[in-house]
Design a protein around this motif. Structure first.
Motif, short mmCIF file in Angstrom:
data_model
loop_
_atom_site.label_atom_id
_atom_site.label_comp_id
_atom_site.label_asym_id
_atom_site.label_seq_id
_atom_site.Cartn_x
_atom_site.Cartn_y
_atom_site.Cartn_z
N GLN A 87 3.31 20.47 51.17
CA GLN A 87 3.42 20.29 49.71
C GLN A 87 4.39 19.18 49.32
O GLN A 87 5.03 19.24 48.29
N GLU A 88 4.47 18.15 50.16
CA GLU A 88 5.28 16.99 49.81
C GLU A 88 4.45 15.96 49.03
O GLU A 88 5.00 15.13 48.32
N ILE A 89 3.14 15.99 49.22
CA ILE A 89 2.22 15.16 48.45
C ILE A 89 1.00 16.00 48.09
O ILE A 89 0.81 17.08 48.67
N LYS A 90 0.19 15.50 47.17
CA LYS A 90 -1.02 16.23 46.84
C LYS A 90 -2.22 15.31 47.02
O LYS A 90 -2.42 14.37 46.25
N LEU A 91 -2.99 15.55 48.08
CA LEU A 91 -4.20 14.76 48.33
C LEU A 91 -5.35 15.39 47.56
O LEU A 91 -5.35 16.59 47.28
N THR A 92 -6.36 14.55 47.22
CA THR A 92 -7.57 15.12 46.62
C THR A 92 -8.33 15.87 47.72
O THR A 92 -8.06 15.66 48.92
N GLY A 133 -1.98 7.51 61.03
CA GLY A 133 -1.29 8.09 59.87
C GLY A 133 -2.03 9.19 59.13
O GLY A 133 -1.42 9.89 58.32
N GLY A 134 -3.31 9.38 59.39
CA GLY A 134 -4.08 10.39 58.66
C GLY A 134 -3.56 11.81 58.91
O GLY A 134 -3.41 12.60 57.97
N ALA A 135 -3.26 12.10 60.17
CA ALA A 135 -2.78 13.45 60.50
C ALA A 135 -1.45 13.70 59.80
O ALA A 135 -1.21 14.80 59.28
N ALA A 136 -0.59 12.69 59.75
CA ALA A 136 0.72 12.85 59.12
C ALA A 136 0.57 13.07 57.61
O ALA A 136 1.32 13.85 57.01
N LEU A 137 -0.42 12.40 57.00
CA LEU A 137 -0.67 12.62 55.56
C LEU A 137 -1.11 14.06 55.32
O LEU A 137 -0.66 14.70 54.36
N ALA A 138 -2.00 14.55 56.19
CA ALA A 138 -2.46 15.95 56.04
C ALA A 138 -1.28 16.90 56.13
O ALA A 138 -1.17 17.86 55.35
N LEU A 139 -0.39 16.63 57.07
CA LEU A 139 0.78 17.49 57.24
C LEU A 139 1.66 17.47 55.99
O LEU A 139 2.13 18.51 55.52
N LYS A 140 1.86 16.29 55.42
CA LYS A 140 2.68 16.19 54.19
C LYS A 140 2.03 17.00 53.07
O LYS A 140 2.73 17.60 52.26
#
Ligand code: ADP
Ligand code: MG
Length: 327
Positions: free
Chosen positions: A177-182, A166-173
């Protein structure tokens, strides 16, 4: 001479032609000639990366070169094959080469450094002009009939997954700009997206232990689904057993996190099934290779894939995986 004026032949000579072993005729002739090891079978696979579809046009070229080979290595891993040779079909836009003069050399470095790590020879390819597109064909070797495949899963098999999903998919999101990671979260997730580690050695060691295997490129549910269809079996997966990275854990159990974890894609981990009697041997391999391996569920008689939580309640998902023609 400026790099933008390099001819196709200059590009090949300068960036892609490196001394290689295990090749009879390499780059520079009309075809490469290779000699497979006696009594080995060849495993051949191709994967194409299209700009705007598989990567953003402004992706770091070194990492893109690395990833172009890594995703192909992952297919070898899923078959239990030892990768030996690779060809590269590179379509480059004039605009890209002019605006980013070091693009090709950085791309070549990323690709060839990973090739070097696995002692794989780049033996040929094609270089042409057009919308950026990267086609890689990889050839590996397998001892006669000793390969992994999708259709061998048996009811009662454990279902295993390597690494974290799931990490790659989070980066893609984040990039969409669907989420904002730190920044810290983004660093970890970007590593998963751009420089995945193909489980090449694991795949080879699973030959004879696993009944079936696949690499997770389109999301766990979709890819495990392929094993089930080929093997004519069903499966039950326990959500809490699916390995999450530290970053992913913070987003669970939101529907966004579930989608990334189970249907995100671009993980390049292995999903395989094996009889319970092989558990301790598989755990020994995990230790030896320092690769996390966990059991996420069990193969059953029948059809269909269900995900349940620890209380046995069904987890429902809207999106099941990545399909280029459906999304
Ligand atoms: P041909 O015109 O006969 O198809 P090319 O001129 O396209 O040959 O290529 C010349 C040589 O360079 C061939 O050996 C080919 O395999 C190799 N080659 C071309 N592009 C690449 C590349 N991107 N990476 C590695 N080798 C390449
Ligand atoms: Mg050609």
């Amino acid at each position: 001479m400026s790099e933008s004026k390099l001819s196709e032949f200059d590009i090949i000579e300068r960036y892609f032609k490196r001394p290689v072993t295990a090749v009879d005729i390499g780059i520079g002739d009309d075809a490469a000639v290779i000699s497979p090891t006696p009594n080995m079978q060849l495993a051949v696979s191709t994967d194409t990366l299209v700009s705007g579809k598989h990567f953003f046009a402004d992706t770091d070229p070194y990492k893109l070169g690395y990833k172009s080979l890594a995703v192909n290595l992952s297919d070898m891993a899923a078959m239990g094959a030892k990768p030996r040779w690779v060809t590269l079909s590179l379509t480059l836009s004039e605009n890209l080469v002019e605006s980013h003069p070091t693009w090709v050399s950085e791309f070549a470095n990323g690709f060839l450094e990973l090739a070097q790590t696995y002692q794989i020879a780049l033996i040929g390819g094609d270089t042409t002009c057009g919308a950026l597109n990267i086609g890689v064909q990889i050839i590996g070797e397998i001892e006669k009939m000793r390969y992994l495949r999708r259709d061998g899963a048996k009811p009662g098999d454990d279902i295993w997954v390597s690494g974290h999903l799931g990490g790659a998919a989070l980066a893609l999101k984040h990039l969409l700009q669907e989420i904002k990671l730190t920044q810290h979260e983004m660093d970890a997730c970007l590593r998963a997206l751009l420089t995945p580690t193909a489980r090449v050695e694991l795949g080879q060691r699973l030959v004879g232990l696993a009944h079936s295997a696949i690499d997770i490129s389109d999301g766990l549910l979709a890819d495990l689904g392929h094993i089930l269809t080929s093997s004519k079996c069903a499966a039950v997966v326990t959500l809490e057993a699916v390995p999450c990275s530290t970053v992913m854990k913070q987003y669970m159990p939101s529907s966004l996190a579930l989608e990334c974890l189970l249907a995100g894609g671009d993980d390049y981990e292995l999903c395989f099934t094996a009889p319970k009697k092989n558990r301790s041997e598989i755990e020994r391999i995990a230790q030896l290779l320092q690769v996390p391996l966990v059991i996420i569920g069990e193969i059953k008689h029948g059809t269909g894939l269900s995900v349940i939580d620890t209380e046995g309640k069904a987890v429902t998902m809207v999106k099941k995986g990545y399909d280029h023609f459906a999304s």
